[in-house]
Design a protein around this motif. Structure first.
Motif, short mmCIF file in Angstrom:
data_model
loop_
_atom_site.label_atom_id
_atom_site.label_comp_id
_atom_site.label_asym_id
_atom_site.label_seq_id
_atom_site.Cartn_x
_atom_site.Cartn_y
_atom_site.Cartn_z
N ARG A 126 0.54 -1.27 -0.18
CA ARG A 126 -0.08 -0.11 -0.09
C ARG A 126 0.88 1.29 -0.08
NH1 ARG A 126 -2.73 -3.24 3.67
NH2 ARG A 126 -1.87 -2.42 5.24
N VAL A 127 2.12 1.24 0.89
CA VAL A 127 2.72 2.35 0.89
C VAL A 127 3.52 2.44 -0.57
CG1 VAL A 127 5.09 2.99 1.71
CG2 VAL A 127 3.35 2.30 3.21
N ALA A 128 3.78 1.35 -1.22
CA ALA A 128 4.36 1.64 -2.68
C ALA A 128 3.49 2.19 -3.51
CB ALA A 128 4.89 0.11 -2.89
N ARG A 129 2.32 1.88 -3.58
CA ARG A 129 1.33 2.24 -4.44
C ARG A 129 1.11 3.72 -4.18
NH1 ARG A 129 -2.58 -2.77 -3.97
NH2 ARG A 129 -2.67 -1.82 -2.04
N LEU A 130 1.07 4.07 -3.02
CA LEU A 130 0.69 5.44 -2.79
C LEU A 130 1.98 6.49 -3.37
CD1 LEU A 130 -1.00 7.57 -1.63
CD2 LEU A 130 -0.03 7.30 0.47
N ALA A 131 3.09 5.91 -2.87
CA ALA A 131 4.24 6.61 -3.47
C ALA A 131 4.37 6.63 -5.02
CB ALA A 131 5.54 5.96 -2.77
N VAL A 132 4.12 5.59 -5.51
CA VAL A 132 4.14 5.57 -6.92
C VAL A 132 3.01 6.61 -7.58
CG1 VAL A 132 3.63 4.16 -9.10
CG2 VAL A 132 5.10 3.20 -7.42
N GLU A 164 10.43 10.91 -13.69
CA GLU A 164 10.92 10.02 -14.76
C GLU A 164 10.46 8.56 -14.26
OE1 GLU A 164 12.34 10.65 -17.70
OE2 GLU A 164 12.22 12.76 -17.30
N LYS A 165 10.54 7.65 -15.20
CA LYS A 165 10.07 6.04 -14.96
C LYS A 165 11.05 5.29 -14.12
CE LYS A 165 9.00 1.79 -17.41
NZ LYS A 165 8.67 1.10 -18.71
N ASP A 166 12.49 5.84 -14.21
CA ASP A 166 13.19 4.89 -13.54
C ASP A 166 13.23 5.66 -12.22
OD1 ASP A 166 14.15 7.22 -14.39
OD2 ASP A 166 16.38 6.89 -14.05
N GLN A 167 13.07 6.71 -11.91
CA GLN A 167 12.80 7.19 -10.52
C GLN A 167 11.72 6.49 -9.84
OE1 GLN A 167 12.72 11.39 -11.69
NE2 GLN A 167 14.52 11.94 -10.33
N ILE A 168 10.50 6.71 -10.74
CA ILE A 168 9.33 6.02 -9.95
C ILE A 168 9.55 4.47 -9.78
CG2 ILE A 168 6.93 5.09 -10.66
CD1 ILE A 168 6.72 7.81 -12.48
N GLU A 169 10.05 3.68 -10.60
CA GLU A 169 10.58 2.24 -10.44
C GLU A 169 11.43 2.21 -9.00
OE1 GLU A 169 12.51 0.67 -13.86
OE2 GLU A 169 10.66 0.88 -14.97
N MET A 191 10.24 0.37 -5.47
CA MET A 191 10.85 -0.64 -4.70
C MET A 191 11.28 -0.21 -3.17
SD MET A 191 13.59 -2.19 -7.49
CE MET A 191 14.83 -1.15 -7.29
N ALA A 192 11.75 1.01 -3.03
CA ALA A 192 11.69 1.58 -1.82
C ALA A 192 10.45 1.53 -0.93
CB ALA A 192 12.25 2.93 -1.80
N GLY A 193 9.39 1.93 -1.20
CA GLY A 193 8.36 1.77 -0.71
C GLY A 193 7.93 0.34 -0.24
N ARG A 194 8.25 -0.54 -0.88
CA ARG A 194 7.92 -1.78 -0.55
C ARG A 194 8.87 -2.51 0.70
NH1 ARG A 194 7.01 -6.27 -5.16
NH2 ARG A 194 6.11 -7.02 -3.38
N MET A 195 10.03 -1.96 0.85
CA MET A 195 10.86 -2.23 1.94
C MET A 195 10.71 -1.47 3.08
SD MET A 195 14.47 -2.59 0.03
CE MET A 195 14.33 -2.90 -1.83
#
Length: 47
Positions: A18-24, A33-38, A42-46
């Motif tokens: 949920r944190v990762a989806r909100l951050a994205v 940029e797409k690479d920043q979003i990726e 990944m950071a949100g999932r951790m």
């Protein structure tokens, strides 16, 4: 890695995703940029 954390602490299961989806969503709204979003995803999932 997140599955291991969630298995250990079922109280917060799903929190990382949920944190990762909100951050994205916020990063996309900011026009990053797409690479920043990726990286943010990944950071949100951790968290």
């Amino acid at each position: 890695m997140t599955r291991t954390i969630e298995t250990r602490d079922p109280y917060t299961a799903g929190h990382q995703e949920r944190v990762a989806r909100l951050a994205v969503a916020m990063a996309e709204e900011m026009g990053l940029e797409k690479d920043q979003i990726e990286g943010i995803h990944m950071a949100g999932r951790m968290t």
